[in-house]
Scaffold this active site. Structure first.
Site, short mmCIF file in Angstrom:
data_model
loop_
_atom_site.label_atom_id
_atom_site.label_comp_id
_atom_site.label_asym_id
_atom_site.label_seq_id
_atom_site.Cartn_x
_atom_site.Cartn_y
_atom_site.Cartn_z
N SER A 133 0.83 -1.20 0.00
CA SER A 133 0.00 0.00 0.00
C SER A 133 0.86 1.25 0.00
O SER A 133 0.37 2.33 -0.29
CB SER A 133 -0.90 0.01 1.24
OG SER A 133 -0.09 0.08 2.40
N CYS A 136 2.66 -6.94 1.64
CA CYS A 136 1.64 -6.27 2.43
C CYS A 136 0.76 -7.34 3.06
O CYS A 136 0.13 -8.13 2.33
CB CYS A 136 0.82 -5.37 1.49
SG CYS A 136 -0.58 -4.57 2.27
N ASN A 137 0.73 -7.37 4.38
CA ASN A 137 -0.09 -8.37 5.07
C ASN A 137 -1.57 -8.17 4.75
O ASN A 137 -2.31 -9.14 4.58
CB ASN A 137 0.09 -8.24 6.59
CG ASN A 137 1.47 -8.62 7.05
OD1 ASN A 137 1.69 -9.72 7.52
ND2 ASN A 137 2.43 -7.70 6.94
N CYS A 155 2.48 -6.09 10.10
CA CYS A 155 2.31 -5.11 9.01
C CYS A 155 3.70 -4.67 8.61
O CYS A 155 4.54 -4.38 9.48
CB CYS A 155 1.50 -3.92 9.52
SG CYS A 155 1.50 -2.49 8.40
#
Ligand code: DGL
Length: 288
Positions: free
Chosen positions: A15, A78-79, A199
């Site tokens: 993100s 990205c988790n 994260c």
């Protein structure tokens, strides 16, 4: 799409700038590879926006990296995007090797002596079915205390931009709030002796988190494990690029952002020692 050669780049996206923590580990594990990193900073954070939004962004990014850069593999750094969208991405791009990132509950359960582990992650990750499955899988002998950290990824995201000083103090305040909400850290019975960073952005707040949880607590992130897994999927497919000259190493990386270019340039300089010329702005079509 023709089969990619081993000299094609590996696509990596997040993100925003959080996935640079994974890119650091990928560079260390796979020094001869080319990487194209996409920070969707113009649309960050993902963690508080819901699955539909994350699906749409992840798909648009994966298709862009495939079409414009002919990537040979994709690392979803990205988790939140992994939790929400990796099955969809695998379904849409079935012949593209893919690696996702998940909170490291298994290594934490193995490492913890008090059998009590703290987990920090985005709301999207903590509310996902995939995370519930992970908890069920590893929670038999370990207690996991989980905290959704609204606002934290965004504060870290802004830490290299125009509002850096304000973002740093917000990062500190949120880290303090969320670690104290988890409970007591330490090595005595009942305390959390292990903290999972669920994260990729939180890796860049590791010093602050360390000062809050104390020196004896093990902090676990997933960059190195993801990098090893990437090697594991490339090797049997004959897609590992082994022999580039080391001096071209730095030039083998291109970083793109859908947000502010100077913020990405500052992050690239600070965390990867890459010059501003290796960063570019990009605009992406929305997924249909
Ligand atoms: N870096 C991301 C993760 O690992 C997402 C942060 C966000 O955009 O909310 O979950």
């Amino acid at each position: 799409m023709p089969s990619p050669s081993s000299s094609a780049p590996i696509g990596v996206f997040d993100s925003g700038i959080g996935g640079l923590s994974v890119l650091q580990a990928l560079r260390a594990e796979l020094p001869h590879e080319r990487f194209i990193y996409l920070a969707d900073s113009g649309n960050a954070p993902y963690g508080e926006k819901g699955d539909g939004f994350v699906h749409q962004r992840s798909l648009a990014i994966a298709r862009h990296l495939r079409q414009e850069h002919a990537i040979k593999a994709l690392v979803v750094a990205c988790n939140t995007a992994t939790a929400a969208a990796i099955p969809l991405l695998r379904g849409e791009l079935p012949d593209l090797p893919m690696v996702g990132v998940e909170p490291a509950l298994k290594p934490a359960a193995i490492a913890s002596r008090t059998h009590h582990v703290g987990v920090l992650a985005t709301r999207g990750t903590t509310q996902s079915a995939r995370f519930a499955h992970l908890l069920a899988l590893h929670g038999e002998h370990t207690r996991f205390s989980v905290q959704a950290c609204d606002g934290l990824a965004q504060a870290i995201e802004k830490s290299t931009g125009a509002e850096a000083a304000e973002a740093a103090s917000k990062t500190r305040a949120l880290c303090a709030r969320y670690t104290s909400a988890l409970g007591v850290f330490g090595t005595e019975s009942g305390m959390m002796d292990t903290l999972v960073l669920g994260c990729t952005h939180y890796v860049f707040a590791q010093d602050v988190l360390r000062s809050l949880v104390g020196p004896e607590v093990r902090i676990i992130e997933t960059g190195a494990a993801v990098a090893r897994q990437t090697r594991r999927i490339l090797e049997p497919a004959g897609l590992l690029h082994e022999e580039a000259a080391p001096e071209v190493h730095a030039r083998n990386i291109l970083l793109c952002t859908t947000g502010a270019l100077p913020a990405l340039q500052a992050a690239a300089q600070r965390w990867l020692a890459l010059p501003p010329g290796q960063c570019a702005a990009v605009s992406l079509p929305q997924a249909p």
